[in-house]
Structures are given as structure tokens and as C-alpha cells.
Design an enzyme around this catalytic site. Structure first.
Site, PDB file in Angstrom:
ATOM      1  N   LEU A  97      33.814  34.242  46.044  1.00 47.53           N
ATOM      2  CA  LEU A  97      34.794  33.879  47.059  1.00 47.53           C
ATOM      3  C   LEU A  97      34.376  34.626  48.314  1.00 47.53           C
ATOM      4  O   LEU A  97      34.091  35.825  48.246  1.00 47.53           O
ATOM      5  CB  LEU A  97      36.214  34.291  46.651  1.00 47.53           C
ATOM      6  N   ASP A  98      34.332  33.942  49.460  1.00 49.74           N
ATOM      7  CA  ASP A  98      33.819  34.621  50.639  1.00 49.74           C
ATOM      8  C   ASP A  98      34.800  35.680  51.145  1.00 49.74           C
ATOM      9  O   ASP A  98      35.939  35.780  50.687  1.00 49.74           O
ATOM     10  CB  ASP A  98      33.411  33.627  51.731  1.00 49.74           C
ATOM     11  N   TYR A  99      34.330  36.468  52.084  1.00 50.36           N
ATOM     12  CA  TYR A  99      35.035  37.651  52.578  1.00 50.36           C
ATOM     13  C   TYR A  99      36.466  37.336  53.000  1.00 50.36           C
ATOM     14  O   TYR A  99      37.408  38.086  52.719  1.00 50.36           O
ATOM     15  CB  TYR A  99      34.241  38.222  53.752  1.00 50.36           C
ATOM     16  N   ASN A 100      36.649  36.191  53.668  1.00 47.27           N
ATOM     17  CA  ASN A 100      37.964  35.836  54.208  1.00 47.27           C
ATOM     18  C   ASN A 100      38.773  34.913  53.304  1.00 47.27           C
ATOM     19  O   ASN A 100      39.818  34.396  53.727  1.00 47.27           O
ATOM     20  CB  ASN A 100      37.795  35.189  55.589  1.00 47.27           C
ATOM     21  N   THR A 101      38.310  34.691  52.101  1.00 49.94           N
ATOM     22  CA  THR A 101      39.032  33.846  51.139  1.00 49.94           C
ATOM     23  C   THR A 101      39.671  34.728  50.074  1.00 49.94           C
ATOM     24  O   THR A 101      39.051  35.666  49.574  1.00 49.94           O
ATOM     25  CB  THR A 101      38.094  32.819  50.483  1.00 49.94           C
TER      26      THR A 101
END
Length: 235
Positions: free
Chosen positions: A104-108
Site C-alpha cells: 500500500l503506498d505511503y498515502n494509502t
């Protein structure tokens, strides 16, 4: 035990998934009895041969661990980060070595699974198993019915057309829309790119389910072990 493929042995030791184990082998990071092995498919004797990864001796792990975490925004989905940023492993207080299944990316935010079972991780990440991942996205603008249909049939991102998705609007207000989207692919930042492709930039994104496993009552930053039913839900 008899002969076993080297990449499977590495996965069984809980180092990483089988596919990433193959990368380690090809890149010369694995030795068997002191000799660098770069040929995939090499078989070893798991009870006699000494295997090292990055010069650390590894051994098979029969104590498999399966965890679900509610990842908050602002954490890297990796075991270590070269820039000393916070990682999802920082949120889990166990001694055993585990690693995330997918990213999951940094902002998710949202549901992330972690394990030390390489075969389990490989199964969940392999595209051929078509495991659904459910997301809730808040996007800019009031999304139209025809836009939803485009997302359902597939849109072009990074030069390829995405597979059909399940998409529905679950709310809207103040020129924003809340949308549930279910995909089985796992391309880098795929959901964000899909919405960008139809003109609706993502404000926030949360994964709420991975297959039949969901967040239940987990709070951001908290984790728990998967139940046997959850583990077995992948067949």
C-alpha cells in the site's frame, strides 16, 4: 527431507516470497555451502546444505505467522527504509521476522497482510489467482454514471488497459464523491491512476478488504493475527 528447489527453501525460511527469492538468486545474493548460486531451479538438501542470503545463514521456519494490520497513512510498506522513514513493521511488536504481502503506498491506508510463509504470500500476490482487493476512495468532483462504466470496463494507464472492475458510488457531497472499487490486479498505484485517467483525482484512499478478509473492528495502526477461517478463505 529430500531435495527442494532453492527458491522454495528460501520462502519456507520466511525470508521473502518465492518470486522475490528468485530475484535474490539471480542477483547473486544466495550461497549454498559457500558457493554463489544464480541458476533458478537449483535443488538443495534442506537438512544438510548450508544456505545464506546476503551472507546470513537461513533455516526453514515451521512457525508460520499471519497478521492483518490497519495501515495508517504515512508508513512505508517495506521491512526497512533507506531514508529511515516509518515502516509498517514498526507497528507490529513481535520477535519473528515477517514481511508485507503486496504493498500500500505511503498515502494509502487500510488493510495490509503480513506473514513469514513464502508460499502463502506467493499465492496471494500471483495474478492468476484473481484475488479481489476492495478500496474506498474519496475523489474530487461528482462522478458521473458514464465514468463509472468506463472504470468498470477498464481504462488505459501506463500503456495497458486495466481488467474489468466492480465500481459503485457510495456517497457524494461538496463536489466530492466516495466510491467503492474492487480490482484483482495489483499494479503500482493502480487505483489512483485509474481515477486520474477519468479526470477524478484521489483525495484519500483506503483498502477495506483483501479477498474475504476485512478490517472488522481494527483501528488505524493496530493489528491482530488472522483466524484459521481467514487463512483458509484463500483455499
Amino acid at each position: 527431507m529430500g531435495k527442494i528447489r532453492l527458491q522454495k527453501f528460501i520462502a519456507n525460511c520466511g525470508v521473502t516470497s518465492r518470486r522475490k527469492a528468485e530475484d535474490l538468486i539471480v542477483n547473486g545474493k544466495v550461497k549454498v555451502n559457500g558457493v554463489i548460486i544464480t541458476e533458478l531451479g537449483t535443488k538443495i538438501n534442506s537438512t544438510k546444505d548450508i544456505v545464506t542470503v546476503n551472507n546470513d545463514i537461513i533455516m526453514e521456519n515451521n512457525n508460520f505467522i499471519y497478521i492483518k494490520l490497519y495501515k495508517p497513512e504515512g508508513y512505508i510498506t517495506t521491512v526497512k527504509d533507506q531514508f529511515a522513514r516509518k515502516t509498517v513493521i514498526d507497528l507490529i511488536s513481535i520477535n519473528e521476522r515477517i514481511y508485507p504481502i503486496g504493498r500500500l503506498d505511503y498515502n494509502t491506508s487500510g488493510l495490509l497482510l503480513l506473514t513469514n510463509d513464502g508460499d502463502f504470500a506467493n499465492k496471494l500476490m500471483h495474478p492468476k489467482f484473481h484475488i479481489n482487493k476492495t478500496y474506498e476512495a474519496e475523489v474530487k468532483g461528482l462522478i458521473k454514471k458514464e465514468t463509472i462504466e468506463k472504470l468498470k470496463t477498464g481504462v488505459t494507464i501506463d500503456g495497458y488497459k486495466t481488467a474489468p472492475a466492480m465500481v459503485k458510488v457510495i456517497g457524494n457531497s461538496h463536489n466530492k464523491s466516495n466510491v467503492q472499487i474492487i480490482i484483482h490486479e495489483g499494479k503500482n498505484r493502480q487505483v489512483r491512476k485509474m481515477f486520474n485517467a477519468v479526470g477524478h483525482n484521489v483525495i484519500s484512499l483506503k483498502r477495506t478488504a483483501f479477498g474475504k478478509i476485512n478490517l472488522d473492528n481494527l483501528l488505524p495502526g493496530k493489528w491482530e493475527y488472522l483466524s484459521n477461517d481467514e487463512i483458509n478463505s484463500f483455499g
